[in-house]
Design a protein around this motif. Structure first.
Motif, PDB file in Angstrom:
ATOM      1  N   GLY A   1     -13.300 -30.040 -38.830  1.00 51.01           N
ATOM      2  CA  GLY A   1     -14.448 -30.662 -38.624  1.00 51.01           C
ATOM      3  C   GLY A   1     -15.563 -29.688 -39.188  1.00 51.01           C
ATOM      4  N   ALA A   2     -16.738 -30.694 -39.325  1.00 49.00           N
ATOM      5  CA  ALA A   2     -18.068 -30.031 -39.825  1.00 49.00           C
ATOM      6  C   ALA A   2     -18.543 -29.152 -38.909  1.00 49.00           C
ATOM      7  N   SER A   3     -19.050 -27.879 -39.362  1.00 46.15           N
ATOM      8  CA  SER A   3     -19.720 -26.865 -38.799  1.00 46.15           C
ATOM      9  C   SER A   3     -18.851 -26.542 -37.023  1.00 46.15           C
ATOM     10  N   ASP A   4     -17.632 -26.769 -37.076  1.00 43.55           N
ATOM     11  CA  ASP A   4     -17.059 -26.547 -35.938  1.00 43.55           C
ATOM     12  C   ASP A   4     -16.152 -25.166 -35.981  1.00 43.55           C
ATOM     13  N   ARG A   5     -16.738 -24.207 -35.322  1.00 43.17           N
ATOM     14  CA  ARG A   5     -15.891 -23.068 -35.205  1.00 43.17           C
ATOM     15  C   ARG A   5     -14.840 -22.807 -34.268  1.00 43.17           C
ATOM     16  N   GLY A   6     -14.487 -23.779 -33.585  1.00 40.13           N
ATOM     17  CA  GLY A   6     -13.551 -24.041 -32.474  1.00 40.13           C
ATOM     18  C   GLY A   6     -12.355 -24.868 -33.264  1.00 40.13           C
ATOM     19  N   ALA A   7     -12.679 -25.145 -34.641  1.00 43.86           N
ATOM     20  CA  ALA A   7     -11.592 -25.858 -35.206  1.00 43.86           C
ATOM     21  C   ALA A   7     -10.592 -24.955 -35.980  1.00 43.86           C
ATOM     22  N   SER A   8      -9.628 -25.483 -36.455  1.00 49.97           N
ATOM     23  CA  SER A   8      -8.819 -24.695 -37.120  1.00 49.97           C
ATOM     24  C   SER A   8      -9.256 -24.612 -38.549  1.00 49.97           C
ATOM     25  N   VAL A   9      -9.674 -25.531 -39.102  1.00 51.07           N
ATOM     26  CA  VAL A   9     -10.514 -25.737 -40.403  1.00 51.07           C
ATOM     27  C   VAL A   9     -11.790 -25.970 -40.316  1.00 51.07           C
ATOM     28  N   ARG A  10     -12.495 -25.485 -40.592  1.00 49.78           N
ATOM     29  CA  ARG A  10     -14.122 -25.674 -40.526  1.00 49.78           C
ATOM     30  C   ARG A  10     -14.768 -26.346 -42.043  1.00 49.78           C
ATOM     31  N   ILE A  11     -15.362 -27.470 -41.893  1.00 49.10           N
ATOM     32  CA  ILE A  11     -16.297 -27.740 -42.988  1.00 49.10           C
ATOM     33  C   ILE A  11     -17.370 -27.083 -42.949  1.00 49.10           C
ATOM     34  N   PRO A  12     -18.204 -26.479 -43.931  1.00 53.31           N
ATOM     35  CA  PRO A  12     -19.313 -26.002 -43.796  1.00 53.31           C
ATOM     36  C   PRO A  12     -20.500 -27.043 -43.878  1.00 53.31           C
ATOM     37  N   TRP A  13     -21.663 -26.926 -43.329  1.00 53.73           N
ATOM     38  CA  TRP A  13     -22.278 -28.058 -43.078  1.00 53.73           C
ATOM     39  C   TRP A  13     -22.905 -28.463 -44.483  1.00 53.73           C
ATOM     40  N   ALA A  14     -22.992 -27.425 -45.492  1.00 48.38           N
ATOM     41  CA  ALA A  14     -23.500 -27.728 -46.743  1.00 48.38           C
ATOM     42  C   ALA A  14     -22.711 -28.676 -47.318  1.00 48.38           C
ATOM     43  N   VAL A  15     -21.507 -28.393 -47.028  1.00 52.72           N
ATOM     44  CA  VAL A  15     -20.379 -29.268 -48.008  1.00 52.72           C
ATOM     45  C   VAL A  15     -20.297 -30.432 -47.481  1.00 52.72           C
ATOM     46  N   GLU A  16     -20.351 -30.778 -45.867  1.00 49.47           N
ATOM     47  CA  GLU A  16     -20.533 -32.217 -45.425  1.00 49.47           C
ATOM     48  C   GLU A  16     -21.650 -32.966 -46.110  1.00 49.47           C
ATOM     49  N   LYS A  17     -22.741 -32.173 -46.215  1.00 48.00           N
ATOM     50  CA  LYS A  17     -24.001 -32.834 -46.596  1.00 48.00           C
ATOM     51  C   LYS A  17     -23.744 -33.306 -48.288  1.00 48.00           C
ATOM     52  N   ALA A  18     -23.274 -32.387 -49.049  1.00 50.48           N
ATOM     53  CA  ALA A  18     -22.982 -32.582 -50.492  1.00 50.48           C
ATOM     54  C   ALA A  18     -21.893 -33.509 -50.764  1.00 50.48           C
ATOM     55  N   LYS A  19     -20.911 -33.810 -49.762  1.00 52.64           N
ATOM     56  CA  LYS A  19     -19.681 -34.248 -49.892  1.00 52.64           C
ATOM     57  C   LYS A  19     -18.894 -33.761 -51.079  1.00 52.64           C
ATOM     58  N   LYS A  20     -18.811 -32.596 -51.178  1.00 51.15           N
ATOM     59  CA  LYS A  20     -17.988 -31.991 -52.133  1.00 51.15           C
ATOM     60  C   LYS A  20     -18.073 -30.390 -51.995  1.00 51.15           C
TER      61      LYS A  20
END
Length: 351
Positions: A283-302
């Motif tokens: 999940g995005a910006s979730d430090r409790g997830a196995s894999v975090r999607i940085p907020w900038a990546v979610e925003k840019a969609k890449k």
């Protein structure tokens, strides 16, 4: 004139290998050549057939001795020049070559803990320090032990030409981090191992030891990880590729965590900014997830993903090989081929 070449390799100690090194005097104008060592003293050979080969693969300036002296990172080989069973760099090299057209790249956040006299550096001889809170990226006074070592280590990495990107104090007192990247495999592993060797060597001068243990202190204290940032040509261009990469990791929870370092279950508890070791989530910006999607990546969609599961004591060659094998095979429509998941455990997935 001659110079000193410090030959560095990874031994066969289990469950966590040790770093070994020895010095060779090399005549000026000559490159470091193949050398050898006694594998029966490093858990890599029986005494009756103990010769192992050191094959130089990376040579960098020696920032400690200076001058013309060098550090020489080596692969361990058998005497027929095939990879030794403990040589995980050969695995990373092969899988990276297979998917080189996808440009898989890595940035690793290497956490570690300083120890002195059997306790984390700066901790009182009896009892515990103040609870976690002021130490992460902190400054000032007795709460930041080890900074002098960190400063020496950072400059040494720069002088050696390693791709160090930064450093910071971590959540537990006496715990720090350095970041290496962005590099392909196996080079990312080369720089992590050289950075680790320099850290061990510099800490010697301060009568301090370095621990890469996943849970250096049991209880309500943060563990130590090696968060691994990963991208490919496709993820840097497409959100759909990021989704594909994350979903490819989901069914291979055990395959990954059982090769992500010793003590994974002690560290990945679902607390202290971790996901449970046998569950997968992203999940995005979730430090409790196995894999975090940085907020900038979610925003840019890449962009890239951050696998937060690897331990501080992970083998960067193994982790990078697994990430490439799982993620790039999914992008290519292939089946992953590396390793065999552990039996007798169950995993769940949350996306």
């Amino acid at each position: 004139m001659s110079y000193q070449a410090e030959y560095i390799w990874i031994d066969g100690t289990e469950p966590e290998p040790l770093m070994r090194s020895k010095t060779r005097i090399v005549k000026s104008g000559k490159e470091p050549e193949i050398w050898g060592f006694d594998g029966s003293s490093t858990n890599q050979a029986p005494g009756s057939n103990s010769d192992c080969v050191l094959q130089p693969v990376v040579t960098v300036p020696d920032p400690l001795r200076g001058g013309d002296n060098v550090l020489v990172l080596c692969e361990v080989q058998l005497t027929d020049f095939t990879p030794h069973p403990t040589n995980t760099r050969a695995i990373a090299r092969a899988v990276a070559d297979k998917y080189a057209d996808m440009t898989p790249m890595f940035g690793i956040e290497q956490e570690y803990t300083f120890f002195q006299n059997g306790r984390p550096l700066g901790w009182p001889a009896v009892g515990f320090p103040e609870p976690q809170g002021p130490y992460y990226c902190g400054v000032g006074g007795e709460k930041m032990p080890g900074r002098a070592i960190v400063e020496r280590h950072t400059q040494a990495c720069l002088d050696a030409g390693l791709a160090i990107e930064g450093t910071n104090a971590e959540v537990m007192m006496g715990q720090w981090e350095f970041q290496i990247g962005v590099l392909p495999a196996p080079t990312i592993g080369d720089h992590i191992w050289l950075g680790r060797w320099l850290l061990h060597r510099i800490a010697e001068d301060f009568d301090t030891t370095v621990s890469f243990a996943a849970k250096p202190v049991l209880g309500d204290w943060n563990g130590a990880g090696a968060h691994t940032n990963f991208s490919t040509k496709q993820t840097m261009e497409s959100w759909d590729a990021i989704v594909t990469v994350c979903e490819s990791l989901a069914p291979r929870v055990l395959e990954h965590v059982t090769h992500y370092g010793t003590g994974i279950q002690d560290r990945l508890t679902g607390k202290h900014e971790t996901a449970p070791w046998n569950k997968f989530s992203w999940g995005a910006s979730d430090r409790g997830a196995s894999v975090r999607i940085p907020w900038a990546v979610e925003k840019a969609k890449k962009g890239w993903i951050e696998d937060r599961r690897p331990n501080a004591n992970m083998d960067p060659y193994v982790v990078s090989a697994l990430m490439i094998d799982t993620c790039c095979s999914a992008l290519a429509g292939d089946k992953p081929t590396l390793f065999v998941p552990s039996q007798g455990a169950e995993a769940t997935v949350t996306v």
